[in-house]
Motif scaffolding. Structure first.
Motif, PDB file in Angstrom:
ATOM      1  N   UNK A 374      -1.783   6.831  24.203  1.00  0.00           N
ATOM      2  CA  UNK A 374      -2.740   6.015  24.977  1.00  0.00           C
ATOM      3  C   UNK A 374      -2.106   5.305  26.161  1.00  0.00           C
ATOM      4  N   UNK A 375      -0.810   5.483  26.391  1.00  0.00           N
ATOM      5  CA  UNK A 375      -0.132   4.797  27.479  1.00  0.00           C
ATOM      6  C   UNK A 375       0.547   3.521  27.016  1.00  0.00           C
ATOM      7  N   UNK A 376       1.574   3.090  27.756  1.00  0.00           N
ATOM      8  CA  UNK A 376       2.386   1.946  27.342  1.00  0.00           C
ATOM      9  C   UNK A 376       1.590   0.651  27.313  1.00  0.00           C
ATOM     10  N   UNK A 377       0.739   0.433  28.341  1.00  0.00           N
ATOM     11  CA  UNK A 377      -0.026  -0.822  28.404  1.00  0.00           C
ATOM     12  C   UNK A 377      -1.000  -0.903  27.237  1.00  0.00           C
ATOM     13  N   UNK A 378      -1.778   0.165  27.022  1.00  0.00           N
ATOM     14  CA  UNK A 378      -2.751   0.155  25.926  1.00  0.00           C
ATOM     15  C   UNK A 378      -2.058   0.029  24.575  1.00  0.00           C
ATOM     16  N   UNK A 379      -0.912   0.686  24.416  1.00  0.00           N
ATOM     17  CA  UNK A 379      -0.180   0.607  23.148  1.00  0.00           C
ATOM     18  C   UNK A 379       0.271  -0.825  22.877  1.00  0.00           C
ATOM     19  N   UNK A 380       0.731  -1.522  23.929  1.00  0.00           N
ATOM     20  CA  UNK A 380       1.201  -2.896  23.766  1.00  0.00           C
ATOM     21  C   UNK A 380       0.027  -3.841  23.500  1.00  0.00           C
ATOM     22  N   UNK A 381      -1.102  -3.597  24.169  1.00  0.00           N
ATOM     23  CA  UNK A 381      -2.303  -4.402  23.909  1.00  0.00           C
ATOM     24  C   UNK A 381      -2.745  -4.231  22.457  1.00  0.00           C
ATOM     25  N   UNK A 382      -2.759  -2.993  21.993  1.00  0.00           N
ATOM     26  CA  UNK A 382      -3.139  -2.728  20.595  1.00  0.00           C
ATOM     27  C   UNK A 382      -2.178  -3.441  19.647  1.00  0.00           C
ATOM     28  N   UNK A 383      -0.873  -3.428  19.969  1.00  0.00           N
ATOM     29  CA  UNK A 383       0.108  -4.117  19.133  1.00  0.00           C
ATOM     30  C   UNK A 383      -0.125  -5.615  19.077  1.00  0.00           C
ATOM     31  N   UNK A 384      -0.416  -6.222  20.240  1.00  0.00           N
ATOM     32  CA  UNK A 384      -0.679  -7.656  20.272  1.00  0.00           C
ATOM     33  C   UNK A 384      -1.924  -8.031  19.493  1.00  0.00           C
ATOM     34  N   UNK A 385      -2.999  -7.253  19.675  1.00  0.00           N
ATOM     35  CA  UNK A 385      -4.230  -7.519  18.926  1.00  0.00           C
ATOM     36  C   UNK A 385      -4.003  -7.296  17.436  1.00  0.00           C
ATOM     37  N   UNK A 386      -3.248  -6.240  17.099  1.00  0.00           N
ATOM     38  CA  UNK A 386      -2.944  -5.972  15.694  1.00  0.00           C
ATOM     39  C   UNK A 386      -2.190  -7.110  15.043  1.00  0.00           C
ATOM     40  N   UNK A 387      -1.260  -7.721  15.782  1.00  0.00           N
ATOM     41  CA  UNK A 387      -0.520  -8.868  15.255  1.00  0.00           C
ATOM     42  C   UNK A 387      -1.459 -10.031  14.953  1.00  0.00           C
ATOM     43  N   UNK A 388      -2.398 -10.303  15.855  1.00  0.00           N
ATOM     44  CA  UNK A 388      -3.356 -11.385  15.630  1.00  0.00           C
ATOM     45  C   UNK A 388      -4.262 -11.087  14.431  1.00  0.00           C
ATOM     46  N   UNK A 389      -4.647  -9.827  14.270  1.00  0.00           N
ATOM     47  CA  UNK A 389      -5.468  -9.445  13.111  1.00  0.00           C
ATOM     48  C   UNK A 389      -4.687  -9.652  11.816  1.00  0.00           C
ATOM     49  N   UNK A 390      -3.412  -9.272  11.823  1.00  0.00           N
ATOM     50  CA  UNK A 390      -2.571  -9.450  10.637  1.00  0.00           C
ATOM     51  C   UNK A 390      -2.460 -10.937  10.288  1.00  0.00           C
ATOM     52  N   UNK A 391      -2.286 -11.786  11.293  1.00  0.00           N
ATOM     53  CA  UNK A 391      -2.198 -13.227  11.038  1.00  0.00           C
ATOM     54  C   UNK A 391      -3.474 -13.722  10.360  1.00  0.00           C
ATOM     55  N   UNK A 392      -4.628 -13.309  10.869  1.00  0.00           N
ATOM     56  CA  UNK A 392      -5.888 -13.723  10.265  1.00  0.00           C
ATOM     57  C   UNK A 392      -6.040 -13.237   8.835  1.00  0.00           C
ATOM     58  N   UNK A 393      -5.685 -11.985   8.594  1.00  0.00           N
ATOM     59  CA  UNK A 393      -5.780 -11.432   7.240  1.00  0.00           C
ATOM     60  C   UNK A 393      -4.834 -12.142   6.283  1.00  0.00           C
ATOM     61  N   UNK A 394      -3.609 -12.389   6.728  1.00  0.00           N
ATOM     62  CA  UNK A 394      -2.613 -13.021   5.840  1.00  0.00           C
ATOM     63  C   UNK A 394      -2.982 -14.475   5.548  1.00  0.00           C
ATOM     64  N   UNK A 395      -3.585 -15.161   6.498  1.00  0.00           N
ATOM     65  CA  UNK A 395      -4.029 -16.530   6.240  1.00  0.00           C
ATOM     66  C   UNK A 395      -5.113 -16.555   5.168  1.00  0.00           C
ATOM     67  N   UNK A 396      -5.945 -15.502   5.147  1.00  0.00           N
ATOM     68  CA  UNK A 396      -6.994 -15.418   4.121  1.00  0.00           C
ATOM     69  C   UNK A 396      -6.434 -14.947   2.782  1.00  0.00           C
ATOM     70  N   UNK A 397      -5.465 -14.019   2.806  1.00  0.00           N
ATOM     71  CA  UNK A 397      -4.924 -13.433   1.572  1.00  0.00           C
ATOM     72  C   UNK A 397      -3.923 -14.351   0.880  1.00  0.00           C
ATOM     73  N   UNK A 398      -3.262 -15.227   1.643  1.00  0.00           N
ATOM     74  CA  UNK A 398      -2.229 -16.102   1.075  1.00  0.00           C
ATOM     75  C   UNK A 398      -2.566 -17.561   1.404  1.00  0.00           C
ATOM     76  N   UNK A 399      -3.603 -18.120   0.747  1.00  0.00           N
ATOM     77  CA  UNK A 399      -4.045 -19.487   1.080  1.00  0.00           C
ATOM     78  C   UNK A 399      -2.988 -20.549   0.793  1.00  0.00           C
ATOM     79  N   UNK A 400      -2.181 -20.355  -0.267  1.00  0.00           N
ATOM     80  CA  UNK A 400      -1.152 -21.366  -0.547  1.00  0.00           C
ATOM     81  C   UNK A 400      -0.096 -21.387   0.547  1.00  0.00           C
TER      82      UNK A 400
END
Length: 422
Positions: A374-400
């Protein structure tokens, strides 16, 4: 080591001679290894001219780091960790000395060099869990995060300056670089041999599948430890923008090798300066929210870098990326060490090493593969968004973990149902 928590919080790391020796040993071995990496790469490519052989340098180090991680963790919990680190550094020193000798005698061959690098990789595999597990015994637990930040600053300084020094010395030949590296490792060995600290008597257990995988079993049943280790895995796996820096430098920012050098240095400079700040300031409250905020900031910085078209903004984004990663790394590392009993720290550190090495290597591969699609820019954008999604999921999965207020498990945490504010 008998100081109260209040006294320890105000403690200076310099008042702990064992840690000071440990830090200087880390500086020497870190500089030696970074200089070695530059010399080996240049020498291999000068001999063969094949890019594949440069990839083999990484492979022969990656293979033992993963395959030997669990046995190395078991060894770190069975024997005195200082001796394990010292023996590993002696093996490193001898292998580098052999590299110096065969280079000065003009007997070098790529197979010999790769074999010696493999030996160093084996030694490093045993050093890492023992080295990580030593830190909690060198300083009181309230200042462990500061000690981890100071230790990280040694590694970051070596990463920034070591390759430059190695490159300058290479003008006199690779044999000169290897000789200096061997001397640096000799100093590290002497410092480690003279280091004195209190370690609980290891409980000897036979090496069985149960004992080898005890670290995995421990992590599975400790939600906070599992949360921080897996968060690091997926955040690094998705946010690997640094692997694509040559593409951004040439095709997007339209700069030359000097610009690429600045881009590569920016995260390390950010991490170094942040580690120096963290080494002088204790993090005693809201560590869970701060950790998640720093990983989210890492994702945002990745997005800013992805869309930037000017060099100064890209450098600022990478600087922030490195600084924020250092904050989360110190919190994650301290939390894992403090939540783990001393007789398990080697095996847990070994599992953590597998996660770190795998995420770094696979993260670069994932970034390159995605960029090809998908190109370097799109790949990096996807990576940044993916990191934010992971943060949201982990905050929900690990409340303590999300509500965690202190690094130490024996300090009362925020009760369920309450939310910490940043």
């Amino acid at each position: 080591m008998a100081s109260s928590p209040a006294q320890a919080s105000a403690d200076s790391l310099r008042s702990h001679p064992a840690f000071v020796q440990f830090w200087f040993a880390r500086i020497c071995s870190g500089f030696g290894f970074q200089m070695l990496s530059v010399a080996v790469g240049w020498q291999i490519y000068a001999i063969t001219g094949r890019a594949l052989d440069l990839g083999l340098i990484g492979l022969v180090q990656f293979f033992p780091s993963v395959m030997l991680a669990l046995p190395a963790g078991h060894v770190a919990d069975q024997f005195e960790r200082r001796r394990i680190v010292m023996l590993g550094q002696i093996v490193d020193m001898l292998a580098i000395a052999v590299l110096a000798a065969i280079t000065l005698m003009r007997l070098t061959h790529e197979t010999m060099i790769l074999a010696l690098v493999f030996v160093i990789g084996v030694a490093k595999a045993f050093e890492f869990p023992a080295l990580q597990s030593m830190l909690p015994a060198l300083v009181p637990s309230p200042i462990l995060p500061r000690a981890m930040a100071a230790s990280a600053s040694a590694g970051q300084a070596a990463m920034i300056l070591g390759p430059a020094v190695g490159g300058l010395l290479y003008v006199a030949g690779p044999g000169t670089v290897y000789s200096v590296c061997a001397l640096l490792y000799l100093v590290a060995v002497v410092l480690m041999a003279r280091l004195r600290y209190e370690q609980a008597q290891p409980r000897r257990e036979p090496a069985t599948l149960k004992t080898l995988f005890a670290g995995v079993h421990f992590i599975r049943h400790r939600p906070d430890v599992l949360g921080v280790i897996s968060l690091d895995l997926f955040a690094v796996l998705l946010g690997g923008a640094t692997a694509l820096l040559p593409i951004f430098a040439r095709d997007i920012l339209h700069t030359g090798p000097w610009g690429l050098g600045l881009l590569r240095a920016a995260p390390a400079v950010g991490a170094l300066l942040m580690s120096l700040w963290l080494a002088r300031h204790s993090m005693e409250r809201r560590v869970g929210p701060i950790m998640f905020a720093s990983v989210a900031g890492f994702g945002v910085a990745t997005l800013v870098f992805a869309v930037s078209k000017v060099l100064w903004l890209s450098l600022a984004a990478l600087f922030a990326l490195g600084a924020l990663d250092m904050v989360s790394m110190v919190i994650r590392g301290a939390l894992v060490q403090l939540d783990t009993p001393d007789d398990m720290r080697g095996r847990v550190s070994a599992v953590n090493a597998i996660f770190i090495n795998t995420s770094n290597q696979l993260g670069e591969f994932e970034s390159g593969l995605l960029a090809a699609w998908v190109g370097a820019v799109n790949a990096t954008v996807i990576g940044g968004i993916g990191t934010l999604v992971v943060v949201g999921l982990w905050m929900a999965m690990f409340p303590t973990l999300r509500r965690r207020q202190s690094l130490r498990a024996d300090v009362p945490q925020e009760p369920a149902g309450a939310e910490a504010t940043l």
